[in-house]
Enzyme design. Structure first.
Site, short mmCIF file in Angstrom:
data_model
loop_
_atom_site.label_atom_id
_atom_site.label_comp_id
_atom_site.label_asym_id
_atom_site.label_seq_id
_atom_site.Cartn_x
_atom_site.Cartn_y
_atom_site.Cartn_z
N GLU A 92 0.83 -1.21 0.00
CA GLU A 92 0.00 0.00 0.00
C GLU A 92 0.86 1.25 0.00
OE1 GLU A 92 -2.55 0.05 3.45
OE2 GLU A 92 -3.04 -2.05 3.16
N CYS A 339 -2.29 2.12 7.91
CA CYS A 339 -1.49 1.30 7.02
C CYS A 339 -1.70 -0.19 7.28
CB CYS A 339 -0.02 1.69 7.08
SG CYS A 339 0.90 0.87 8.34
N1 SAH Z 1 7.94 0.14 10.99
C1 SAH Z 1 8.02 1.56 11.02
C2 SAH Z 1 7.22 2.27 9.95
C3 SAH Z 1 5.84 1.76 9.65
S1 SAH Z 1 4.57 2.06 10.82
C4 SAH Z 1 7.66 2.08 12.40
O1 SAH Z 1 7.27 1.28 13.25
O2 SAH Z 1 7.82 3.25 12.66
C5 SAH Z 1 4.28 3.80 10.76
C6 SAH Z 1 3.69 4.37 12.05
O3 SAH Z 1 2.32 3.96 12.21
C7 SAH Z 1 4.42 3.90 13.29
O4 SAH Z 1 4.57 4.97 14.19
C8 SAH Z 1 3.46 2.86 13.84
O5 SAH Z 1 3.68 2.59 15.19
C9 SAH Z 1 2.13 3.50 13.53
N2 SAH Z 1 0.97 2.61 13.56
C10 SAH Z 1 0.88 1.34 13.14
N3 SAH Z 1 -0.36 0.85 13.33
C11 SAH Z 1 -1.08 1.86 13.87
C12 SAH Z 1 -2.43 1.98 14.31
N4 SAH Z 1 -3.29 0.96 14.23
N5 SAH Z 1 -2.82 3.17 14.82
C13 SAH Z 1 -1.96 4.21 14.90
N6 SAH Z 1 -0.68 4.16 14.52
C14 SAH Z 1 -0.24 2.98 14.02
#
Ligand code: SAH
Length: 354
Positions: A92, A339
């Site tokens: 995505e 995401c």
């Molecule tokens: N792996 C990397 C980048 C991808 S996730 C990381 O962990 O930073 C991108 C951001 O979205 C991260 O801050 C992650 O913790 C957050 N994230 C993932 N799932 C989420 C959700 N359900 N609600 C809010 N933030 C979320």
């Protein structure tokens, strides 16, 4: 990777040595690199001799993502893409429209190995790393689709960028190249869940991108509960690597903090966070910035978001303690923009066709 040539992953100097191996002049490399970055196919670059086009076409692996599904927000114009890859994996990307230009949130892996408990991308684990070409390809594909330039990139889609380190660094060089997409390093953010050796390595590479740390808790006990990566690299080690990153690159770091109702969203959590960050960076002069967002509810995880007031109260505590806090505006609320969710539903459809 198959025997075929992953041409979209090649920098001009690599293209030059490849093309010169069968007698092409040096200027061809720039010509090919520039046109591919605009999303043109080899067969369409009519300034190349026909014989060269045919030869390259036979040798190239087409790694450009193709559009499988596209959702456009009626609220704010956010576009959510589901892209298919040459091996039928899917990923995505999300295009967000701001006054200062378009930002594309890109994926770095197919799935994710990190296991954060609130995240949809990690359900089902990691399938594979994305090639540099597939990282650049998300931008090329979004630009082709909208006819608009992408001026900012955030690596916050599916996957952990520092778990795909070499390909991500190659991607940064490709996308920044003046003969290609020419996106400034200062317009690129990389977000990590805290892969500490990767943070030290990134500091050594010393590209002026912005680093974002997904912190989400101020104590090891709470962080380990929601982020298994914390068992391997606990908060103290993580913050040491952040201080090193700041000292080496001079670039400020921002911290992501997702508020989960009943887990990490009280004013006392905010106070603990302020104390933690202030003590970790004391004496460094580093400005500290925290981005707050309420958790996106993912059916499989069961986590709930708190009230809008709870996030404002959290931000106020941080600000009182001298920490800049931004409450993130949620874009694309009507297109499932959290995401990993679109890919999950595509996988579910494939597994349970109705
Ligand atoms: N792996 C990397 C980048 C991808 S996730 C990381 O962990 O930073 C991108 C951001 O979205 C991260 O801050 C992650 O913790 C957050 N994230 C993932 N799932 C989420 C959700 N359900 N609600 C809010 N933030 C979320």
């Amino acid at each position: 990777m198959t025997e075929k040539l992953d041409i979209y992953s090649m920098l001009p100097e690599e293209l030059e040595s490849y093309l010169s191996s069968f007698g092409e002049p040096r200027f061809r490399a720039k010509q090919v690199f520039t046109r591919l970055a605009r999303g043109e196919k080899i067969e369409d670059i009519t300034t190349l001799p026909k014989s060269l086009r045919e030869r390259l076409k036979g040798e190239i692996l087409d790694t450009l993502p193709t559009l499988k599904e596209k959702l456009v927000s009626k609220i704010d114009g956010t576009v959510k893409y589901l892209f298919g890859l040459h091996d039928s994996s899917c990923i995505e990307s999300v295009l967000m429209r701001y006054k200062h230009g378009n930002t594309l949130c890109i994926s770095s892996q197919v799935g994710c190995y990190m296991g954060c408990k609130f995240c949809a991308s990690t359900i089902g684990g990691k399938v594979r790393d994305l090639y540099p070409s597939e990282l650049v390809g998300q931008i090329i594909a979004a630009e082709r689709d909208t006819g608009e330039r992408v001026s900012n990139i955030v690596m916050m889609g599916i996957g952990e960028p520092l778990d795909n380190f070499d390909n991500v660094v190659k991607f940064l060089r490709l996308v920044n190249h003046p003969d290609g997409l020419n996106i400034g390093y200062r317009h690129i953010s990389l977000s990590t869940c805290g892969v500490v050796p990767g943070i030290y390595k990134l500091a050594e590479v010393d590209l002026p991108i912005t680093l974002s740390i997904s912190l989400h808790a101020a104590t090891d006990e709470k962080r380990t509960e929601i982020m298994p990566v914390n068992k391997k690299w606990p908060i103290r080690e993580l913050l040491c690597s952040c201080v090193d990153y700041y000292k080496t690159t001079g670039r400020r770091i921002s911290f992501e903090y997702t508020l989960i109702h009943g887990k990490n969203d009280t004013e006392s959590d905010a106070n603990e966070l302020a104390t933690l960050l202030k003590s970790a960076f004391s004496g460094t002069g580093a400005p500290i910035h925290v981005n707050l967002i309420r958790v996106n509810e993912v059916r499989e995880t069961g986590f709930k978001k708190g009230s809008a007031e709870s996030v404002n109260a959290f931000a106020k505590v941080l600000e009182k303690r001298g920490i800049v806090a931004t409450v993130r505006r949620k874009l694309g609320a009507d297109v499932n923009a959290a995401c990993g969710q679109l890919r999950r539903s595509a996988i579910e459809k494939e597994e349970n066709p109705s």
